[in-house]
Design a protein around this motif. Sequence first.
Motif, PDB file in Angstrom:
ATOM      1  N   THR A   1      -7.138  -2.950  -5.170  1.00  0.00           N
ATOM      2  CA  THR A   1      -8.364  -3.487  -4.588  1.00  0.00           C
ATOM      3  C   THR A   1      -8.298  -5.004  -4.487  1.00  0.00           C
ATOM      4  N   ARG A  33      -0.742   8.087   2.880  1.00  0.00           N
ATOM      5  CA  ARG A  33      -2.047   7.534   2.489  1.00  0.00           C
ATOM      6  C   ARG A  33      -2.046   6.011   2.586  1.00  0.00           C
ATOM      7  N   GLY A  34      -0.938   5.392   2.209  1.00  0.00           N
ATOM      8  CA  GLY A  34      -0.848   3.944   2.292  1.00  0.00           C
ATOM      9  C   GLY A  34      -0.944   3.444   3.726  1.00  0.00           C
ATOM     10  N   ALA A  43      -4.592   3.812   4.856  1.00  0.00           N
ATOM     11  CA  ALA A  43      -5.438   2.779   4.250  1.00  0.00           C
ATOM     12  C   ALA A  43      -5.204   1.432   4.926  1.00  0.00           C
ATOM     13  N   LEU A  49       0.820  -1.209   0.000  1.00  0.00           N
ATOM     14  CA  LEU A  49       0.000   0.000   0.000  1.00  0.00           C
ATOM     15  C   LEU A  49       0.855   1.261   0.000  1.00  0.00           C
ATOM     16  N   VAL A  56     -10.063   4.637  -3.379  1.00  0.00           N
ATOM     17  CA  VAL A  56      -8.787   4.788  -2.677  1.00  0.00           C
ATOM     18  C   VAL A  56      -7.797   3.718  -3.109  1.00  0.00           C
ATOM     19  N   PHE A  57      -8.236   2.467  -3.154  1.00  0.00           N
ATOM     20  CA  PHE A  57      -7.307   1.359  -3.405  1.00  0.00           C
ATOM     21  C   PHE A  57      -6.968   1.190  -4.878  1.00  0.00           C
ATOM     22  N   ASN A 117     -14.838   8.843  -3.075  1.00  0.00           N
ATOM     23  CA  ASN A 117     -13.811   9.717  -2.493  1.00  0.00           C
ATOM     24  C   ASN A 117     -14.407  10.712  -1.494  1.00  0.00           C
ATOM     25  N   GLY A 119       2.135   1.720  -3.447  1.00  0.00           N
ATOM     26  CA  GLY A 119       1.113   2.058  -4.426  1.00  0.00           C
ATOM     27  C   GLY A 119       0.379   3.353  -4.157  1.00  0.00           C
ATOM     28  N   LEU A 120       0.215   3.705  -2.863  1.00  0.00           N
ATOM     29  CA  LEU A 120      -0.598   4.873  -2.516  1.00  0.00           C
ATOM     30  C   LEU A 120       0.215   6.015  -1.921  1.00  0.00           C
ATOM     31  N   TYR A 142     -13.824   6.586   1.432  1.00  0.00           N
ATOM     32  CA  TYR A 142     -13.657   5.640   0.332  1.00  0.00           C
ATOM     33  C   TYR A 142     -14.681   5.850  -0.778  1.00  0.00           C
TER      34      TYR A 142
END
Length: 824
Positions: free
Chosen positions: A708, A257-258, A261, A249, A703-704, A756, A252-253, A753
């Motif tokens: 996902t 933010r990762g 999440a 995460l 978000v993901f 958004n 990727g984010l 989520y």
Amino acid sequence: MALAVPVFMSGCSDSSNSPAPVVGPIVPTVDRAYYVLPPGNFGGLPTTSNSLDQLALYDGLTPLRGNVTDADIEKLYLPEDFKPIGETTEEPTGRPGTTVLYDEFGVAHVTGQTREDMAFGAGWVTARDRSLLVDLGRGPARVAVADVPGIDAFGLVTSAQSFVPSAATEQLVTDQVNLLVELYGDEGRQIVAEAQAYADGYNAYKESRGANPSPFTVNDVVAASAFIGSIFGAGGGAEAVNAEFLSTLICGLGDGRGQLAWEDAMLFDDPEAPTTISARFEYGPLTGGEVTGSAVVDSGSIISLDPREPGVATAAANADQAAFIPAAGPPTKTRASNFLIVNSTQSVNATNLAVMGPQLGYYYPEIVMQIHLSAPGIEAQGAAVPGISMYLLLGRTRDYAWSLTSASQDVRDVFAEVLCNPDGSDPTRESMHYMYKGECRPFEIFDAGLLNGKPIRYPVSVHGPMIGTATSDGQPIALTRKRSTFGRDGLNLAALKDMTEGDASTPEKFWEAANKFGFTFNWGYMSRSNVAYFASGLLPVRAAGLDRRLPTWGTGDYEWQGFLDQAAHPHAAEGPSGRLLNWNNQSAPGFMHGDDEPYGSVHRVELFDQFPDKVGLAGVVSVMNRSATEDVRSPVWPVISEVLHGGEAPSPLAAKVIELLDAWVADDAPRLDADNDGFYDESGPTIMDALFKPLAEAVMRPVFGDLTQALDDIRDLDGGANPSSSPPGASFMDKDLRTLLGKDVKGKFKLSYCGNGDLETCRDSLWQVVEEVSQQLAAERGNDPSTWLRPAFKLGFAPELIPETFRGTNRPTFQQVLEFVPGQ
């Protein structure tokens, strides 16, 4: 208007005009106690009439849903009243002090002039009724004792694979027999003596049939205890997977933010998670202070160890075969037991009530057996584990009853071992040394034995078996897994002994007995005057500086600091609203279970609802039975529906689909084939199965995004086509959508989520899913959603030694139904 006429009372009594006397509740004069075990109590080949004679009873309850009567209980359960049912047959054992009577349902009533006489009879009965299971399980039980990585011990049994333990593995068992005596003294010696008598009875039956090539021993009794604990009584051990997901995460984010999440996805410490008791017990994810002792695992770096390739961490060959699992992945688990216990204040008869049992899976031979044990100091009836059935796993005595559900408490930790080479060169994944307390130590190579003739060997550190390798900030590490109950499985027999012999006469004595059980279970208890709860498990006190959800550095700086005292375990002598309800849910506020067990705002235990102000025994059975065919995802549907109904449906078909689903959920979302025609009675299951996961993905994808699927891999968004446990996807949607709707939400997610964080955008995305799924279903099944009936889920008995099937139900395998009369 009528005039108010004063009434003057004379001094003479007139019984004809006297008001009816005020009376209290009518208290039953005798206990009511019942149990059932499908398909039947005999588990051998060829089958007998007692192999299948309880299946029709068990299946007969399912279509009644919430309309169970006292007459139904009498008809569909067997009496659990210490008396044989119908005609009896005496089973000669050759031991003068032992009497074994079988009743019409093949339940053995074992009486001993001494405790050892009784244990001998229980061993005889086990050999007669469950030797097929016991003989298949003796080798695999040693796999459980040794914690062999990458192999599911129970999978070896159901696939009839052969494991021959090494001398080193067998010594692990022998050491536990000695530990029983060392720690428990005279009580330990009594357990060993009764285990020996049990083994003698088992062997005597085998010898009476002319074959006993490998006599049963006390070691087999201890190994059987480990076997049950490995399946149902352990939790935690998924830290490496959690850490890898965190890195995924963050990559990727982004870092901030990762991390946020990940915190949301973990679903730990949610104040809205349903709990069995209301008292708070502190055992949270963080152990205090700055997190310095938890390891990072790089995304995509985990490679599981295959114990068939000694000393090397490789992608497990044939990992899809029965019994082989990714060693570094989340441990396998079975979680579907429940109990509903009601105290006298909520009972129509002012009696304590209980409906309770473990979901052990549906097998033939079944992995527990019904038995009645009678000897000096023992009068008990219920279910016992073949291999240790001189004591009950759960059941009743004259004055109390108890049951268990898997609690998945955190008794396993993954340690990240810093690899090293003695010559000071840079380590690699293949390095066979690790740093511990400043020393570069060699891994020991443990020879566990032979699986289907192939050697099983693997490295072991001071913490436990290696389960794989990974990298942390690019540096190679080994992953090992430590279990608190390793080497202590046999000690659990002391708890079962106490419960069987009637020592748990008060809640306080019950807690003391249950605390002897190092395996992690929720214990439900009911006596004539009390109800009580205890969460057992040998739970480590961890060093400061840790996040329990992540691996611990194995350098020696963050070792366990002992174990929780009995008083620190969740326990209570009463339940919220006079009820103790558990369906493998969180035990108490503030108490984190295993790092592999998320608890969110939605859980299937919430299906135990619609209790009347005062309830009778049939009412409690009805609550249980209705929930057993209720879709476990349904509690979140009203929130989803509210979001959808805030706007217009994109088509009449989509509107009709939601209308049908609303009505189905309002009727308690039955996944039921009441007429047994092979199809569900309504289209609700078809629609829910098609809609739920796409809706969950639509909520989380903003978000993901492309991650996902990674979220789904670690946190099941759906629950499958025949869900039996609460998918985290329901909690994700519930909390996020209620927040969007402006409702009161405790412990809000750190991120927004669906859409958004914009309600209108969220609603449009959900309606789009409904439209797409509805059109697809219409193309497959026609334009009338009410006709979209799908084949009903059927249950059968692994490993298919018998062909019988029955209607799907989310209900304990073995179940007791009890009402105890006060003061008897």
